[in-house]
Scaffold this active site. Sequence first.
Site, PDB file in Angstrom:
ATOM      1  N   CYS A  78       8.361 -45.630 -47.471  1.00  0.00           N
ATOM      2  CA  CYS A  78       7.393 -46.182 -46.510  1.00  0.00           C
ATOM      3  C   CYS A  78       7.038 -47.637 -46.764  1.00  0.00           C
ATOM      4  O   CYS A  78       6.285 -48.239 -45.996  1.00  0.00           O
ATOM      5  CB  CYS A  78       6.113 -45.349 -46.540  1.00  0.00           C
ATOM      6  SG  CYS A  78       5.201 -45.486 -48.115  1.00  0.00           S
ATOM      7  N   GLU A 116       8.761 -37.255 -42.391  1.00  0.00           N
ATOM      8  CA  GLU A 116       7.373 -37.636 -42.681  1.00  0.00           C
ATOM      9  C   GLU A 116       7.315 -39.095 -43.085  1.00  0.00           C
ATOM     10  O   GLU A 116       8.232 -39.603 -43.747  1.00  0.00           O
ATOM     11  CB  GLU A 116       6.836 -36.752 -43.809  1.00  0.00           C
ATOM     12  CG  GLU A 116       5.467 -37.128 -44.340  1.00  0.00           C
ATOM     13  CD  GLU A 116       5.523 -38.074 -45.531  1.00  0.00           C
ATOM     14  OE1 GLU A 116       4.476 -38.680 -45.851  1.00  0.00           O
ATOM     15  OE2 GLU A 116       6.615 -38.239 -46.138  1.00  0.00           O
ATOM     16  N   ARG A 160      -5.626 -38.753 -46.546  1.00  0.00           N
ATOM     17  CA  ARG A 160      -4.222 -39.176 -46.658  1.00  0.00           C
ATOM     18  C   ARG A 160      -3.505 -38.800 -45.360  1.00  0.00           C
ATOM     19  O   ARG A 160      -3.020 -37.690 -45.197  1.00  0.00           O
ATOM     20  CB  ARG A 160      -3.557 -38.502 -47.854  1.00  0.00           C
ATOM     21  CG  ARG A 160      -2.203 -39.092 -48.238  1.00  0.00           C
ATOM     22  CD  ARG A 160      -1.700 -38.446 -49.518  1.00  0.00           C
ATOM     23  NE  ARG A 160      -0.438 -39.004 -49.966  1.00  0.00           N
ATOM     24  CZ  ARG A 160      -0.322 -40.087 -50.743  1.00  0.00           C
ATOM     25  NH1 ARG A 160      -1.404 -40.701 -51.162  1.00  0.00           N
ATOM     26  NH2 ARG A 160       0.859 -40.530 -51.102  1.00  0.00           N
ATOM     27  N   ARG A 162      -0.629 -38.876 -42.519  1.00  0.00           N
ATOM     28  CA  ARG A 162       0.816 -39.050 -42.426  1.00  0.00           C
ATOM     29  C   ARG A 162       1.286 -38.555 -41.062  1.00  0.00           C
ATOM     30  O   ARG A 162       0.726 -37.594 -40.512  1.00  0.00           O
ATOM     31  CB  ARG A 162       1.545 -38.268 -43.524  1.00  0.00           C
ATOM     32  CG  ARG A 162       1.308 -38.783 -44.943  1.00  0.00           C
ATOM     33  CD  ARG A 162       1.896 -40.159 -45.145  1.00  0.00           C
ATOM     34  NE  ARG A 162       1.767 -40.655 -46.504  1.00  0.00           N
ATOM     35  CZ  ARG A 162       0.764 -41.388 -46.947  1.00  0.00           C
ATOM     36  NH1 ARG A 162      -0.254 -41.672 -46.122  1.00  0.00           N
ATOM     37  NH2 ARG A 162       0.737 -41.826 -48.189  1.00  0.00           N
TER      38      ARG A 162
END
Length: 251
Positions: A78, A116, A160, A162
Amino acid sequence: MLTGVSLFAGVGGFDLAMERSGVKVVASVEIDKKCQEVLAHRFPNSKIFDDVTTVKGSDLIGSGFNPSKGIIAGGFPCQDLSVAGKRAGLAGERSGLFWEIARLVEETQSEYFLIENVPGLLSSNKGKDFGVVIGTMADLGYSLGWRVLDAQHFGVPQRRRRVFIVGRRASDSSSPAEILFKSDSLRRDPSTSQQTRQDPARSSDQSVAGTSKVFLGSGKNIANCIPAELYHHGSVVNQDANNGHVVVHQE
């Protein structure tokens, strides 16, 4: 039984999730040597490959992966997509490894895939990178859906967020939605307002005026689904930075 492959496996997050869901993980791809040691200890029946750029679809099938009953899962790097970085996007050396996921999905013709990444994927290069991701997978013949999930609503004491992208071969848009949602979360029932505040995602299947065969929803809160048969090469995805909307325009 479904068979699974974990790309960019790390210490086995997707491996563990698939195993707990009854999926037989047959191969894990991870280049970090220390992570490989953890994978070998925790998943002794999974064959470990070290470099995603050299792995072939035939290698995964040779490890016991059955594409017709298989899922390829992976969270590609990422760093080039995160808002905390320089945002080179898919052109970056690390986040550009997305193309290895697409290659292996195509080579194996896996029934399912699960991708993801950070929410920054939605806005990278003004939304064009996200359009490339979903457009590429749709061009490979997959109906797909995406949804942003937050770990704090799944027992983890931290925020968090995603984005998860789910695809299935030759299926209509309801299949990814069924994977991304429990049946209760698809009901628009006012009595579940508390649950909605905690997990506000909704399935969207509405067409947008001025476009054709399009699915629109908030990139922050709504799972969006595109049937493969309604997508063709050359479609454009725009990301509206003000409201998080993602629009797929058929040309």
